[in-house]
Design an enzyme around this catalytic site. Structure first.
Site, PDB file in Angstrom:
ATOM      1  CB  VAL A 117      -0.983  -0.042   1.200  1.00 34.08           C
ATOM      2  CG1 VAL A 117      -1.714   0.988   1.096  1.00 34.08           C
ATOM      3  CG2 VAL A 117      -1.927  -1.477   1.287  1.00 34.08           C
ATOM      4  CG  HIS A 146       6.726   6.207  -3.407  1.00 33.23           C
ATOM      5  ND1 HIS A 146       6.475   6.563  -4.567  1.00 33.23           N
ATOM      6  CD2 HIS A 146       5.725   6.245  -2.489  1.00 33.23           C
ATOM      7  CE1 HIS A 146       5.394   6.841  -4.382  1.00 33.23           C
ATOM      8  NE2 HIS A 146       4.830   6.719  -3.459  1.00 33.23           N
ATOM      9  CB  VAL A 147       6.680   5.826   3.087  1.00 36.52           C
ATOM     10  CG1 VAL A 147       5.618   6.495   2.758  1.00 36.52           C
ATOM     11  CG2 VAL A 147       6.423   4.779   4.507  1.00 36.52           C
ATOM     12  CG  HIS A 148       6.667   0.263   0.237  1.00 35.73           C
ATOM     13  ND1 HIS A 148       7.783   1.089   0.031  1.00 35.73           N
ATOM     14  CD2 HIS A 148       7.090  -0.821   0.543  1.00 35.73           C
ATOM     15  CE1 HIS A 148       9.041   0.507   0.041  1.00 35.73           C
ATOM     16  NE2 HIS A 148       8.531  -0.875   0.342  1.00 35.73           N
ATOM     17  CB  ILE A 149       1.880  -0.653   4.574  1.00 38.31           C
ATOM     18  CG1 ILE A 149       1.735   0.848   4.997  1.00 38.31           C
ATOM     19  CG2 ILE A 149       1.478  -1.762   5.683  1.00 38.31           C
ATOM     20  CD1 ILE A 149       0.264   1.375   5.575  1.00 38.31           C
TER      21      ILE A 149
END
Length: 264
Positions: A164, A221-224
């Site tokens: 995400v 780009h941060v993501h889960i």
């Protein structure tokens, strides 16, 4: 000879311990050196400890009967022959094992040829490039929200491994607006719901790697990560072979997951 037998029988613990130590040493030597083990030394040493231990066992067994002493000597002789054969078998077993362990192993992955033959390396953030394309198998985006979206991991840990992300190119959570963070968490929750329906997932690993020291693959780009898990999905292939086995093609995973999101 009877005097020697009597002396050994009187101090039986000492030769028994010597025999045990000799046996441990000979087997440790073969395990350590493998095919480079000195064959004759191991044979003689291993056979000597077998004779010593057999002699002690026979003396204890026949301490009250003289008639079986001759039978005991024959037993020692046969133990000598058997121990020699066992030494040969042990050394050759180690050789065969090491020979097999050094063989090259192959895993076929013909679908990677497209990537290998591609000479067009795109510069920039892989996530930003993906979100600029039309959704499909090429960019693997399964769902787009207002501020964030869901994308398949191109190199999944398990089938159905989702991520995400916010549309904004931000490296950490604190740099995002509250509504963006809230939507990302809502999408992560929807991912678990979809994966339960599509794959009958038992458990999940949900987490964020922010920064290089934390193991982030894409730093800016941060993501889960949302990783579906099942009991037994980590077997000998992962633990021993260092290899993950994915039972489903990425194209099929994308089709199933994207269709499930459309139905929500």
């Amino acid at each position: 000879m009877s005097t020697i037998n009597a002396f050994v029988l009187k101090h039986i613990r000492t030769p028994e311990m010597i025999g045990v130590v000799m046996r441990i040493f000979s087997f440790s030597l073969v395990s350590w050196l493998g095919p480079a083990s000195p064959f004759m030394f191991v044979w003689i040493f291993n056979t000597a400890d077998a004779i010593l231990l057999s002699w002690c066992a026979i003396l204890k067994r026949t301490r009250h009967t003289r008639c079986s002493i001759s039978f005991g000597y024959w037993s020692v002789w046969w133990e000598y022959c058997g121990r020699g054969i066992s030494s040969i078998k042990l050394i050759f077993s180690v050789k065969i094992y090491q020979s097999n362990s050094n063989r090259m192993k192959h895993i076929w992955s013909p679908w990677r040829m497209t990537y290998i033959e591609s000479h067009n390396k795109e510069d920039g953030c892989v996530f930003c490039i993906a979100q600029a394309k039309t959704d499909g198998i090429e960019n693997l985006i399964a769902f787009r929200g207002k501020n964030a979206y869901v994308i398949l991991n191109r190199y999944p840990y398990t089938s159905g491994h989702l991520m995400v992300l916010p549309f904004d190119h931000i490296p950490s959570l604190e740099g995002l607006k509250p509504e963006v963070r809230a939507e990302m968490m809502e999408l992560a929750s929807r991912c678990t719901t979809v994966l339960r329906e599509v794959y009958n997932t038992q458990s999940f690993n949900v987490g964020i790697n922010m920064g290089e020291a934390a193991g982030a693959g894409v730093l800016g780009h941060v993501h889960i990560h949302v990783v579906p898990r099942w009991s037994g999905d980590t077997n000998f292939m992962s633990a021993v072979g260092g290899t993950r086995v994915l039972p489903e093609a990425l194209e099929e995973t994308y089709k199933r997951v994207s269709e499930a999101f459309k139905g929500k």
